[in-house]
Design a protein around this motif. Structure first.
Motif, PDB file in Angstrom:
ATOM      1  N   UNK A   1      11.317   8.264  13.863  1.00  0.00           N
ATOM      2  CA  UNK A   1      11.201   6.883  13.420  1.00  0.00           C
ATOM      3  C   UNK A   1      11.733   6.786  12.002  1.00  0.00           C
ATOM      4  N   UNK A   2      12.191   5.597  11.630  1.00  0.00           N
ATOM      5  CA  UNK A   2      12.665   5.447  10.258  1.00  0.00           C
ATOM      6  C   UNK A   2      11.555   4.952   9.338  1.00  0.00           C
ATOM      7  N   UNK A   3      10.520   4.367   9.944  1.00  0.00           N
ATOM      8  CA  UNK A   3       9.368   3.955   9.149  1.00  0.00           C
ATOM      9  C   UNK A   3       9.781   3.081   7.978  1.00  0.00           C
ATOM     10  N   UNK A   4       9.325   3.459   6.811  1.00  0.00           N
ATOM     11  CA  UNK A   4       9.583   2.689   5.599  1.00  0.00           C
ATOM     12  C   UNK A   4      10.837   3.226   4.882  1.00  0.00           C
ATOM     13  N   UNK A   5      11.561   4.125   5.547  1.00  0.00           N
ATOM     14  CA  UNK A   5      12.853   4.548   5.019  1.00  0.00           C
ATOM     15  C   UNK A   5      12.829   5.739   4.082  1.00  0.00           C
ATOM     16  N   UNK A   6      11.785   6.521   4.126  1.00  0.00           N
ATOM     17  CA  UNK A   6      11.704   7.711   3.271  1.00  0.00           C
ATOM     18  C   UNK A   6      12.370   8.902   3.947  1.00  0.00           C
TER      19      UNK A   6
ATOM     20  N   UNK B   1      14.316  17.866   7.595  1.00  0.00           N
ATOM     21  CA  UNK B   1      14.208  16.591   6.899  1.00  0.00           C
ATOM     22  C   UNK B   1      13.147  15.766   7.610  1.00  0.00           C
ATOM     23  N   UNK B   2      12.158  15.307   6.867  1.00  0.00           N
ATOM     24  CA  UNK B   2      11.165  14.425   7.477  1.00  0.00           C
ATOM     25  C   UNK B   2      11.531  12.990   7.127  1.00  0.00           C
ATOM     26  N   UNK B   3      11.722  12.193   8.154  1.00  0.00           N
ATOM     27  CA  UNK B   3      12.098  10.796   7.943  1.00  0.00           C
ATOM     28  C   UNK B   3      10.939   9.901   8.367  1.00  0.00           C
ATOM     29  N   UNK B   4      10.575   8.953   7.502  1.00  0.00           N
ATOM     30  CA  UNK B   4       9.591   7.947   7.893  1.00  0.00           C
ATOM     31  C   UNK B   4       8.166   8.265   7.506  1.00  0.00           C
ATOM     32  N   UNK B   5       7.976   9.138   6.521  1.00  0.00           N
ATOM     33  CA  UNK B   5       6.630   9.359   6.010  1.00  0.00           C
ATOM     34  C   UNK B   5       5.858  10.382   6.818  1.00  0.00           C
ATOM     35  N   UNK B   6       4.553  10.495   6.530  1.00  0.00           N
ATOM     36  CA  UNK B   6       3.735  11.551   7.139  1.00  0.00           C
ATOM     37  C   UNK B   6       3.592  11.428   8.657  1.00  0.00           C
ATOM     38  N   UNK B   7       3.944  10.258   9.200  1.00  0.00           N
ATOM     39  CA  UNK B   7       3.875  10.085  10.649  1.00  0.00           C
ATOM     40  C   UNK B   7       5.260  10.194  11.274  1.00  0.00           C
ATOM     41  N   UNK B   8       6.260  10.569  10.472  1.00  0.00           N
ATOM     42  CA  UNK B   8       7.638  10.665  10.951  1.00  0.00           C
ATOM     43  C   UNK B   8       7.968  12.082  11.391  1.00  0.00           C
TER      44      UNK B   8
ATOM     45  N   UNK C   1       0.822  -1.209   0.000  1.00  0.00           N
ATOM     46  CA  UNK C   1       0.000   0.000   0.000  1.00  0.00           C
ATOM     47  C   UNK C   1       0.862   1.268   0.000  1.00  0.00           C
ATOM     48  N   UNK C   2       2.116   1.118   0.322  1.00  0.00           N
ATOM     49  CA  UNK C   2       3.112   2.206   0.279  1.00  0.00           C
ATOM     50  C   UNK C   2       2.541   3.626   0.188  1.00  0.00           C
ATOM     51  N   UNK C   3       1.905   4.048   1.268  1.00  0.00           N
ATOM     52  CA  UNK C   3       1.255   5.358   1.240  1.00  0.00           C
ATOM     53  C   UNK C   3       2.135   6.513   1.671  1.00  0.00           C
ATOM     54  N   UNK C   4       3.274   6.217   2.312  1.00  0.00           N
ATOM     55  CA  UNK C   4       4.099   7.298   2.855  1.00  0.00           C
ATOM     56  C   UNK C   4       4.681   8.157   1.748  1.00  0.00           C
ATOM     57  N   UNK C   5       4.484   9.462   1.859  1.00  0.00           N
ATOM     58  CA  UNK C   5       5.156  10.352   0.920  1.00  0.00           C
ATOM     59  C   UNK C   5       6.656  10.236   1.146  1.00  0.00           C
ATOM     60  N   UNK C   6       7.407  10.276   0.058  1.00  0.00           N
ATOM     61  CA  UNK C   6       8.858  10.144   0.156  1.00  0.00           C
ATOM     62  C   UNK C   6       9.323   8.716   0.045  1.00  0.00           C
ATOM     63  N   UNK C   7       8.402   7.782  -0.182  1.00  0.00           N
ATOM     64  CA  UNK C   7       8.826   6.388  -0.325  1.00  0.00           C
ATOM     65  C   UNK C   7       8.384   5.824  -1.668  1.00  0.00           C
ATOM     66  N   UNK C   8       9.238   4.977  -2.223  1.00  0.00           N
ATOM     67  CA  UNK C   8       8.943   4.378  -3.528  1.00  0.00           C
ATOM     68  C   UNK C   8       9.704   3.080  -3.719  1.00  0.00           C
TER      69      UNK C   8
END
Ligand SMILES: Cc1cc2nc3c(=O)[nH]c(=O)nc-3n(C[C@H](O)[C@H](O)[C@H](O)COP(=O)(O)O)c2cc1C
Ligand code: SF4
Lengths: 154, 514
Positions: B406-411, B376-383, B178-185
């Motif tokens: 948090x690193x989240x999904x690494x964005x 720098x925002x790390x880990x998407x919209x919840x980071x 579902x990869x919803x985090x902005x900054x991740x691909x």
């Protein structure tokens, strides 16, 4: 081009998913691909076919941002408004496009040509700002590039 | 030999003209084979095309359609000199500095060809898993130290163990794409560039836990990934890799691709399961864990794309090779995504431990705009938003947590000094309000109130009192939310307020006039 409502066609779309686990979302996607939206008549058909209440089906349709209750304009421009695109000026770009089309985010031009929508991430975050025009992805957008895209639309 | 050119079909490359370049190459050089690959992940150089030469591949980029005749005239097919010539892609510092395990084939192979996958080492993980047997294969994943790459960082092998130990006539493997985090691909790149590695990872999971059916739940915003996955699943089935006798080994495992419908919260695992079942994507209370009662109430492995796609290399090369990379409890490699206002944006797979400063300044080359990096925002919209002062933080789950991030999904999303952090904090609240599944009041209502209160701060209205109100609201959301959408939205909000207090001091114009 979306088709006009046709109950037989809708029933065939639904029947094609018979026996599938958790079929409602795939059916809704197919119905929307056919008719451009999920017409109210479809909700009744779905409720009967899947043995759900109409309220349940309507609840699902209204929960997801993708499903429309009305058909969109002839073209749909989805501008990414999430953080990575924000860092590259997507807010200003959205302002530019809105002013050019004379509509707000979420609206359709009065001539039915373009629907403008916000989308939260297309996964094109290293080629920001990005957008999707009728399913086609575009990145590294500038006001001039968007203008050129809009110019070509019938 | 017919000359071969490689042009990425990755969505980000397509978004900057790769299809037009491929068409121009086919038109201007009709006798050449043009192979569409994934992307190598050097997006500032896309479209980055490559030609096969006896000395290996030579890259050119960024190529525009108009460059094609000139490139051909300069001897592109023999790797000839041209201002856009990059040399062998592997020798580019951005790639040289990486440790590509999960992404070893991405951007190199034809993503729709199982033969190409095998020719580049694909399939060895599943073969070894089968040779080891389910229990020993599962133990390899435990020993590798792999933690979930979707965000929460839960040990993958432990999750699988629970599913393996739970009795059930039917079990599932669900891939969270579902990869919803902005900054991740990174999920998108794997699905578009090397989908068989995901299929192989899912098959290993199915074999290890005794599941027979897999689902890949992909977001609808990814049409290219959906098309590539559908083609790859069909090819895997046709080759007998999936089906009643998967991999010719007498175990049944099949995969179906399902498409989301534009709801960020459906990335949360239990909401995703509800969505797969055909319902509103609402978060379920735990227990029961999905491992015990997941999809349709059955024992279910649910893992992120990258978690699953990292399993084949772990099995193929052994747990130790993976576990020996990284730092602390963060083992192996992380596909980090450099995004937003950054000069060298792209996919950087590296062992855990690289610092945020190295990533942003050194590898990323600072901002694309040329202005100073501010946040720098790390880990998407919840980071969390990190200032330069925290650039010594190493990429590691615990190190980021220790600094309220948090690193989240690494964005990693970079902002220059034109950013208004109050605006960013307000957006975090607005996003939570738009995407809330509606179950918890602090998330549903609190986020709307939060956006309003931050708006008042921006107007200079009762600033001190309203800042206290935002902090209080964040506290309520943090402790009164069922899932991390409501529970973690305080991270971007509070980090913005803590690290950039000057942006929460009242209206900008008034401050400038003082
Ligand atoms: C609001 C929200 C959104 C999420 N979105 C995703 C997502 O898009 N992809 C993902 O893999 N995990 C996402 N997660 C995390 C999942 O709930 C879950 O932890 C993950 O799928 C487990 O797989 P993993 O252990 O392999 O990471 C999200 C969590 C929350 C609370
Ligand atoms: S925190 Fe928000 S998204 Fe999560 S369960 Fe509660 S209402 Fe739903």
């Amino acid at each position: 081009m979306p088709e006009d409502w046709d109950a037989d066609r809708a029933a065939a779309v639904i029947a094609a998913h018979a026996g599938r686990e958790g079929a409602l979302l795939p059916i809704l996607h197919d119905l929307q691909a056919a008719f451009g939206c999920i017409p109210p008549q479809a909700i009744r058909l779905l409720a009967e076919a899947l043995n759900l209440s109409r309220a349940e089906v309507h609840g699902v349709v209204s929960f997801y941002h993708d499903f429309r209750e009305h058909p969109p304009g002839r073209h749909v421009l989805k501008l990414c408004q999430a953080e990575a695109c924000q860092s590259m000026g997507c807010r200003d770009l959205a302002g530019h496009v809105g002013a050019r089309l004379g509509i707000d985010m979420g609206a359709t031009t009065p001539d039915g040509r373009v629907t403008l929508e916000a989308v939260y991430c297309l996964g094109l975050c290293a080629t920001a700002p990005s957008a999707m025009l009728d399913g086609r992805v575009v990145g590294r957008l500038t006001p001039a590039r968007v203008d050129a895209l809009l110019e070509g639309l019938a | 030999m017919i000359p071969r050119l490689y042009v990425p079909g990755d969505a980000a490359a397509v978004a900057v003209g790769a299809d037009e370049v491929a068409a121009a190459l086919r038109r201007n050089a009709p006798d050449v084979a043009v192979v569409r690959t994934g992307s190598r992940g050097l997006f500032w150089l896309e479209p980055l095309i490559e030609v096969a030469t006896p000395q290996g591949r030579i890259g050119y980029g960024p190529v525009a359609r108009a460059d094609v005749p000139g490139l051909l005239a300069a001897g592109l097919l023999d790797g000839g000199a041209h201002p856009l010539r990059l040399g062998p892609p592997e020798s580019l510092p951005f790639l040289q500095r990486q440790t590509r395990l999960t992404f070893a084939r991405c951007g190199i192979v034809d993503p729709r060809s199982l033969d190409d996958y095998r020719a580049h080492g694909g399939g060895k993980g599943l073969a070894r898993a089968i040779a080891l047997g389910p229990a020993a294969a599962l133990e390899e994943v435990v020993q590798s130290g792999l933690r979930g790459r979707g965000g929460a960082g839960f040990p993958t092998g432990i999750k699988w163990r629970t599913v393996a130990a739970t009795a059930g006539a039917r079990k599932y493997v669900v891939c969270n794409a579902d990869e919803g985090d902005s900054g991740t691909f990174s999920d998108r790149m794997i699905m578009e560039g090397d989908p068989f590695v995901l299929i192989e990872g899912m098959a290993i999971a199915g074999f290890a836990v005794g599941a027979t059916q897999g689902y890949i739940y992909v977001r609808s915003e990814y049409p290219h990934a959906i098309a590539t996955l559908e083609a790859a699943v069909a090819a895997a089935r046709a080759a007998g890799w999936l089906g009643d006798n998967a991999a010719d080994c007498g175990f049944a495992f099949d995969i179906e691709v399902r498409v989301g419908a534009g709801a960020y919260v459906c990335g949360e695992e239990t909401a995703l399961l509800d969505s797969l079942e055909g319902r509103r994507g609402q978060v379920r209370a735990k227990p029961p864990l999905p491992a015990h009662a997941g999809l349709f109430g059955r024992p279910t492995v649910i893992n992120n794309v990258i978690s699953l796609a990292s399993v084949p290399v772990i099995l193929a090369e052994g747990a130790a090779r993976y576990r020996d990379l990284g730092m602390g409890r963060s083992r192996g490699t992380m596909p980090i995504q450099l995004a937003g206002n950054i000069r060298h944006g792209g996919l950087f797979e590296a062992a855990f431990g690289v610092t945020l400063g190295e990533l942003v300044d050194d590898i990323g080359g600072g901002t694309a705009s040329g202005r100073p990096v501010r946040a720098v925002q790390v880990g998407g919209p919840l980071g969390a938003y990190f200032p330069r002062a925290l650039f010594d933080t190493p990429f590691d789950y615990e190190a980021f947590a220790a600094r309220d991030g948090l690193i989240g999904h690494g964005g990693v999303v970079v902002f220059d000094d034109t950013v208004d952090m109050a605006e960013q904090a307000r957006f975090a609240m607005e996003f939570c309000a738009i995407e809330s599944c509606g179950k918890c009041t602090p998330c549903r209502i609190g986020s709307t109130r939060g956006a309003e209160v931050i708006g008042r701060i921006m107007r200079g209205d009762n600033v001190a009192a309203n800042r206290a109100l935002v902090a209080d609201l964040c506290d309520t959301m943090k402790f009164g939310s069922l899932c991390a959408l409501g529970g973690f939205t305080p991270y971007p909000v509070m980090s913005a307020m803590t690290h950039f207090p000057e942006d929460f001091a009242g209206p900008r114009i008034a401050a400038a006039a003082e």
